[in-house]
Design a protein around this motif. Structure first.
Motif, PDB file in Angstrom:
ATOM      1  N   LEU A  93       1.272  -1.290  -0.145  1.00 50.56           N
ATOM      2  CA  LEU A  93      -0.556   0.501   0.067  1.00 50.56           C
ATOM      3  C   LEU A  93       0.654   1.038   0.019  1.00 50.56           C
ATOM      4  O   LEU A  93       1.475   2.279   0.887  1.00 50.56           O
ATOM      5  N   SER A  95       1.029   4.512  -0.653  1.00 45.59           N
ATOM      6  CA  SER A  95      -0.175   5.971  -0.318  1.00 45.59           C
ATOM      7  C   SER A  95      -1.038   6.018   0.696  1.00 45.59           C
ATOM      8  O   SER A  95      -1.340   7.126   0.874  1.00 45.59           O
ATOM      9  N   THR A  96      -0.953   4.567   1.392  1.00 43.39           N
ATOM     10  CA  THR A  96      -1.370   4.889   2.676  1.00 43.39           C
ATOM     11  C   THR A  96      -0.695   3.844   4.390  1.00 43.39           C
ATOM     12  O   THR A  96       0.291   2.994   3.352  1.00 43.39           O
ATOM     13  N   ALA A 100      -3.298   4.255   8.767  1.00 42.94           N
ATOM     14  CA  ALA A 100      -4.537   4.391   8.541  1.00 42.94           C
ATOM     15  C   ALA A 100      -5.315   3.417   7.964  1.00 42.94           C
ATOM     16  O   ALA A 100      -6.327   3.072   7.971  1.00 42.94           O
ATOM     17  N   ALA A 101      -3.504   2.308   7.212  1.00 39.68           N
ATOM     18  CA  ALA A 101      -4.530   1.087   6.835  1.00 39.68           C
ATOM     19  C   ALA A 101      -5.139  -0.006   8.140  1.00 39.68           C
ATOM     20  O   ALA A 101      -6.230  -0.831   7.735  1.00 39.68           O
ATOM     21  N   HIS A 104      -8.714  -0.132   8.659  1.00 36.52           N
ATOM     22  CA  HIS A 104      -9.467  -1.400   8.058  1.00 36.52           C
ATOM     23  C   HIS A 104      -9.641  -2.310   8.129  1.00 36.52           C
ATOM     24  O   HIS A 104     -11.137  -3.623   8.244  1.00 36.52           O
ATOM     25  N   GLY A 202       4.044   4.548   3.062  1.00 36.87           N
ATOM     26  CA  GLY A 202       3.310   3.592   3.292  1.00 36.87           C
ATOM     27  C   GLY A 202       3.506   2.385   4.145  1.00 36.87           C
ATOM     28  O   GLY A 202       3.706   2.094   5.335  1.00 36.87           O
ATOM     29  N   GLU A 238      -6.223   1.402   0.114  1.00 37.70           N
ATOM     30  CA  GLU A 238      -5.889   2.219  -0.799  1.00 37.70           C
ATOM     31  C   GLU A 238      -7.407   3.731  -1.399  1.00 37.70           C
ATOM     32  O   GLU A 238      -7.059   4.425  -1.213  1.00 37.70           O
ATOM     33  N   GLU A 241      -9.382   5.268   1.363  1.00 35.70           N
ATOM     34  CA  GLU A 241      -8.281   6.728   1.701  1.00 35.70           C
ATOM     35  C   GLU A 241      -8.307   6.897   1.176  1.00 35.70           C
ATOM     36  O   GLU A 241      -8.419   8.868   0.979  1.00 35.70           O
TER      37      GLU A 241
END
Length: 256
Positions: A93, A95-96, A100-101, A104, A202, A238, A241
């Protein structure tokens, strides 16, 4: 005369007297009786054992079957231990960030939002997100022709949350029932931050498992399915987000 003879007898030295010991017969009563007693005892014991066999043949067969079944079960268990499937797949991931991941993945009963092919994911027992809770996941058959009833369940599984660690960003679960041939199946999902410590770095999503051989599957087939699944989950996270970070209405905010 009598006194003379008696005196004479008294003065005969002991070594001149002849003492005769009657010979012991080779086949005396003692030697004959002992072997016959021993043979008779063994014969009686053997006879009793044969009579028990004749009187309870079904019990003897049952014990033989129990011994055979126990040996077969032990052999099967040893073979299964040798044939345990293990593996792990992962997806990036870029960009995340891991922070933040993780929410989820921590939403245990939201798998249908991220894994394609899962149409239903709902709480079946316990409190969502707490160890011991059970989720019900299912894939539905294609929609029937016009006028038909609703979509039917094609496959399903019940999965119990074993542990969840927010600090390590990892959870583990086990399949406790399914229609897909799963026996023992334990898996984990973890969000691993990239080595770059910058806030924009990421992360990686790692899906690992250990299980009994699955009926109707091969190890390579299961790895292929999970590999496609983890990549799809990563892509949807992704997307979610990116959508959450986009300005309302999709407008681009100009900068000076």
């Amino acid at each position: 005369m009598l006194q003379t003879q008696v005196a004479h007898v008294r003065h005969v030295p002991l070594h001149h007297q002849q003492i005769s010991i009657p010979p012991t017969p080779l086949h005396s009563t003692a030697h004959q009786h002992q072997p016959r007693t021993t043979i008779s005892s063994v014969g009686l014991a053997a006879g009793r054992w044969r009579r028990k066999q004749q009187q309870h043949p079904e019990r003897i067969q049952e014990r033989a079957m129990e011994t055979k079944e126990a040996a077969a079960a032990e052999q099967l268990e040893q073979e299964q231990e040798r044939e345990q499937w293990r593996g792990a797949v992962e997806a990036a991931l870029p960009s995340t960030p891991a922070s933040a991941a993780w929410p989820h993945i921590a939403s245990f009963c939201a798998l249908h939002r991220y894994l394609p092919g899962i149409d239903v994911c709902e709480l079946a027992a316990g409190d969502d997100g707490r160890p011991g809770c059970v989720r019900y996941v299912a894939s539905l058959a294609p929609a029937p022709a016009a006028g038909g009833a609703g979509r039917e369940v094609a496959s399903w599984a019940r999965e119990e949350l074993l542990e969840i660690d927010g600090g390590a960003r990892r959870l583990a679960y086990a399949v406790v029932g399914s229609s897909m041939g799963f026996g023992r199946y334990v898996a984990s999902m973890a969000v691993v931050a990239d080595e770059d410590e910058s806030a924009a770095a990421g992360c990686r999503l790692v899906w690992a498992f250990e299980c009994d051989p699955v009926q109707g599957w091969s190890l390579d087939g299961l790895l292929g399915y999970l590999d496609g699944g983890v990549k799809a989950i990563a892509a949807r996270i992704e997307e979610a987000e990116a959508a959450a970070g986009a300005p309302a209405g999709g407008d681009v905010v100009a900068t000076a």
